[in-house]
Design a protein around this motif. Structure first.
Motif, mmCIF file in Angstrom:
data_model
loop_
_atom_site.group_PDB
_atom_site.id
_atom_site.type_symbol
_atom_site.label_atom_id
_atom_site.label_comp_id
_atom_site.label_asym_id
_atom_site.label_seq_id
_atom_site.Cartn_x
_atom_site.Cartn_y
_atom_site.Cartn_z
ATOM 1 N N GLU A 21 0.821 -1.207 0.000
ATOM 2 C CA GLU A 21 0.000 0.000 0.000
ATOM 3 C C GLU A 21 0.858 1.260 0.000
ATOM 4 N N GLU A 22 1.899 1.265 0.810
ATOM 5 C CA GLU A 22 2.723 2.460 0.960
ATOM 6 C C GLU A 22 3.471 2.818 -0.326
ATOM 7 N N VAL A 23 3.847 1.810 -1.090
ATOM 8 C CA VAL A 23 4.689 2.049 -2.260
ATOM 9 C C VAL A 23 3.922 2.643 -3.434
ATOM 10 N N LYS A 24 2.606 2.609 -3.385
ATOM 11 C CA LYS A 24 1.792 2.987 -4.548
ATOM 12 C C LYS A 24 2.062 4.397 -5.053
ATOM 13 N N GLU A 25 2.237 5.361 -4.151
ATOM 14 C CA GLU A 25 2.341 6.751 -4.595
ATOM 15 C C GLU A 25 3.663 7.416 -4.229
ATOM 16 N N VAL A 26 4.609 6.664 -3.680
ATOM 17 C CA VAL A 26 5.849 7.297 -3.240
ATOM 18 C C VAL A 26 6.793 7.542 -4.409
ATOM 19 N N ASP A 27 7.659 8.530 -4.233
ATOM 20 C CA ASP A 27 8.693 8.832 -5.222
ATOM 21 C C ASP A 27 10.001 8.124 -4.883
ATOM 22 N N GLY A 28 10.229 7.888 -3.608
ATOM 23 C CA GLY A 28 11.457 7.236 -3.173
ATOM 24 C C GLY A 28 11.181 6.201 -2.113
ATOM 25 N N LEU A 29 11.960 5.103 -2.147
ATOM 26 C CA LEU A 29 11.811 4.014 -1.176
ATOM 27 C C LEU A 29 13.176 3.701 -0.593
ATOM 28 N N LEU A 30 13.286 3.746 0.727
ATOM 29 C CA LEU A 30 14.497 3.312 1.415
ATOM 30 C C LEU A 30 14.179 1.997 2.104
ATOM 31 N N CYS A 31 14.886 0.927 1.717
ATOM 32 C CA CYS A 31 14.539 -0.404 2.214
ATOM 33 C C CYS A 31 15.753 -1.131 2.766
ATOM 34 N N LEU A 32 15.473 -2.257 3.416
ATOM 35 C CA LEU A 32 16.491 -3.130 3.971
ATOM 36 C C LEU A 32 16.469 -4.457 3.223
ATOM 37 N N LEU A 33 17.419 -5.323 3.546
ATOM 38 C CA LEU A 33 17.460 -6.647 2.922
ATOM 39 C C LEU A 33 16.240 -7.488 3.263
ATOM 40 N N THR A 34 15.541 -7.112 4.308
ATOM 41 C CA THR A 34 14.370 -7.886 4.738
ATOM 42 C C THR A 34 13.179 -7.704 3.815
ATOM 43 N N GLU A 35 13.226 -6.708 2.937
ATOM 44 C CA GLU A 35 12.111 -6.470 2.026
ATOM 45 C C GLU A 35 12.424 -7.023 0.640
ATOM 46 N N GLN A 36 11.492 -7.781 0.104
ATOM 47 C CA GLN A 36 11.627 -8.272 -1.260
ATOM 48 C C GLN A 36 10.976 -7.268 -2.215
ATOM 49 N N ILE A 37 11.819 -6.529 -2.902
ATOM 50 C CA ILE A 37 11.326 -5.529 -3.845
ATOM 51 C C ILE A 37 11.298 -6.200 -5.221
ATOM 52 N N ASP A 38 10.260 -6.996 -5.449
ATOM 53 C CA ASP A 38 10.169 -7.796 -6.658
ATOM 54 C C ASP A 38 9.355 -7.077 -7.728
ATOM 55 N N GLU A 39 9.177 -7.728 -8.864
ATOM 56 C CA GLU A 39 8.470 -7.115 -9.984
ATOM 57 C C GLU A 39 7.042 -6.740 -9.620
ATOM 58 N N SER A 40 6.393 -7.596 -8.829
ATOM 59 C CA SER A 40 5.023 -7.334 -8.429
ATOM 60 C C SER A 40 4.917 -6.038 -7.630
ATOM 61 N N LEU A 41 5.850 -5.835 -6.697
ATOM 62 C CA LEU A 41 5.833 -4.620 -5.882
ATOM 63 C C LEU A 41 6.188 -3.404 -6.730
ATOM 64 N N ILE A 42 7.191 -3.552 -7.581
ATOM 65 C CA ILE A 42 7.614 -2.441 -8.441
ATOM 66 C C ILE A 42 6.473 -1.982 -9.341
ATOM 67 N N ASN A 43 5.688 -2.922 -9.825
ATOM 68 C CA ASN A 43 4.575 -2.565 -10.718
ATOM 69 C C ASN A 43 3.463 -1.808 -10.008
ATOM 70 N N ARG A 44 3.436 -1.884 -8.669
ATOM 71 C CA ARG A 44 2.434 -1.135 -7.898
ATOM 72 C C ARG A 44 2.842 0.329 -7.730
ATOM 73 N N ALA A 45 4.122 0.599 -7.947
ATOM 74 C CA ALA A 45 4.653 1.936 -7.668
ATOM 75 C C ALA A 45 4.508 2.829 -8.900
ATOM 76 N N VAL A 46 3.551 3.724 -8.866
ATOM 77 C CA VAL A 46 3.250 4.571 -10.017
ATOM 78 C C VAL A 46 4.301 5.666 -10.201
ATOM 79 N N ASN A 47 4.775 6.250 -9.108
ATOM 80 C CA ASN A 47 5.659 7.412 -9.180
ATOM 81 C C ASN A 47 7.103 7.120 -8.762
ATOM 82 N N LEU A 48 7.408 5.889 -8.455
ATOM 83 C CA LEU A 48 8.708 5.555 -7.865
ATOM 84 C C LEU A 48 9.863 5.875 -8.814
ATOM 85 N N LYS A 49 10.849 6.592 -8.287
ATOM 86 C CA LYS A 49 12.013 7.000 -9.073
ATOM 87 C C LYS A 49 13.302 6.372 -8.581
ATOM 88 N N ILE A 50 13.353 5.987 -7.291
ATOM 89 C CA ILE A 50 14.591 5.440 -6.744
ATOM 90 C C ILE A 50 14.295 4.488 -5.590
#
Length: 324
Positions: A42-71
C-alpha cells in the motif's frame, strides 16, 4: 507538492532529519519488526522514493504497484532482494551502500574464523554448564590459525581487508575471483587458484561473494568433498551461496571440521534448522556490519543516495544491471 518517501524500518532521527525539509516522509515505526508485505504494497503505490532493507523483497510485483517511484535506496551492499532488472526497465534507480562496511565486516569475518577454529562458543557453553572440572591435554582442542592457509572466494573490498588481517597471523593466502587481480596479488602476497584447487589446499575457506544466479549454490556436495577433513568453512556473504543441506551432511559426517555462518538462505533462520543442532557450527544472526558507527554510516549513505536521486542527480552508489 513535495516528493514522498517511504522508509521500511525505523531509523534514528539524526539520520533522516535532513530529509524533512524537502520531502514528505512516512516510516514503518518499528526497529525490530520488518514492515508487513501488505503494508509495503500500500505504501509504495504513490511514493517517489523508497528506502529499504534486505528484509524487504522488492520484486516485480511490488515495483509494478509503484506509479511514481524514481529510486530504491537499499541499506546494504548486496541487492539480491531487489529485482534490479524490473526496476531498470521502469526507469527506477537502485542504489546500495558499499565501502562503509568493509572494515567492520572483515573484522567480524576474521572473528568468526577465530571463534570457529578455537571452538570459543562451545568452550563458553562448556564452562557455563558446569562441565569444566579439570584440565586435560586434548580438552576442547581446535585448529591453529597462525601459519594456516586461508582461501578467499571473492577478492572484493572485504576480501582484501580480510587478507590484510590474515597476514598478521602469518597465514598463507590464496584466492579465487571471477577475474584475476594482479595488483592485489603483489600488494597482499596472495596467489590466485582455480576454485577446485583452492578448496583442496585451504585450511580455512571464506565466502565473500554477492549472491547472484551464477553464485547460487556455488558450494555444494561436490565442492565440499574437495575440502580437507580438517578444514573450516566461513560464510559472511549471503545465504544461498552454500547448499545448506549438503553442508549439514558434510559437517555431520565430519567430511569437513567445522563451519562459521553469519548468513542463511532464509533469514531469520528457524531455531530448528538442522545446522543449529551441530556442535561444530558457530552461527550468528547476520551481524557482519553490526557496529554502531558502521550502521549509522550505512543509513546516512542510503539517505544521501535517496536525496540525490530525487533531486535529479546521479546517486553516488547507483547499481547497474551489468553489476548484478
Amino acid at each position: 507538492m513535495r516528493p514522498k518517501i517511504y522508509i521500511t524500518r525505523k531509523l534514528p532521527e539524526q539520520i533522516i532529519e535532513g530529509l524533512r525539509g524537502n520531502f514528505d516522509i512516512r516510516m514503518w515505526d518499528e526497529e525490530e519488526i520488518p514492515v508487513p508485505r501488505e503494508v509495503l504494497e500500500e505504501e509504495v503505490k504513490e511514493v517517489d522514493g523508497l528506502l529499504c532493507l534486505l528484509t524487504e523483497q522488492i520484486d516485480e510485483s511490488l515495483i509494478n504497484r509503484a506509479v511514481n517511484l524514481k529510486i530504491i535506496a537499499n541499506m546494504a551492499v548486496g541487492h539480491n532482494n531487489i529485482d534490479v532488472h524490473s526496476a531498470t526497465e521502469r526507469g527506477i534507480m537502485v542504489t546500495n551502500t558499499p565501502g562503509v562496511l568493509t572494515e567492520t565486516t572483515a573484522d567480524l569475518t576474521f572473528g568468526l574464523l577465530l571463534a570457529t577454529a578455537r571452538r570459543m562458543m562451545e568452550a563458553a557453553d562448556y564452562l557455563k554448564s558446569g562441565k569444566w572440572e579439570t584440565w586435560s591435554p586434548m580438552q576442547l582442542t581446535g585448529q591453529d590459525v597462525h601459519g594456516a592457509t586461508l582461501g578467499i572466494i571473492g577478492l572484493g573490498r572485504i576480501g582484501e581487508a580480510l587478507a590484510k588481517r590474515a597476514k598478521g597471523f602469518d597465514m598463507n593466502l590464496v584466492y579465487f575471483n571471477r577475474s584475476r587481480k594482479y595488483e592485489q596479488e603483489k600488494e597482499l602476497g596472495i596467489d590466485y587458484l582455480p576454485i577446485e584447487k583452492l578448496l583442496q589446499v585451504s585450511d580455512f575457506v571464506c565466502i565473500l561473494l554477492p549472491l547472484t544466479p551464477d553464485t547460487a549454490y556455488m558450494i555444494g556436495k561436490e565442492q565440499l568433498k574437495l575440502m580437507k577433513r580438517t578444514s573450516v568453512l566461513i560464510n559472511t556473504a549471503r545465504g544461498g551461496i552454500i547448499d545448506e543441506k549438503a553442508l549439514y551432511q558434510a559437517l555431520k559426517d565430519r567430511d569437513i571440521w567445522a563451519a562459521g555462518l553469519d548468513v542463511f538462505e532464509e533469514e531469520p533462520v528457524s531455531v530448528d534448522h538442522p545446522l543449529l543442532t551441530l556442535p561444530n557450527v558457530v552461527t550468528l544472526p547476520h551481524i557482519g556490519s553490526a557496529s554502531i558507527a558502521t550502521r549509522m554510516k550505512m543509513a546516512a549513505l542510503a539517505v544521501q543516495n535517496l536525496a540525490d536521486g530525487l533531486a535529479g542527480d546521479t546517486p553516488r552508489n547507483l547499481v547497474l544491471l551489468n553489476k548484478t
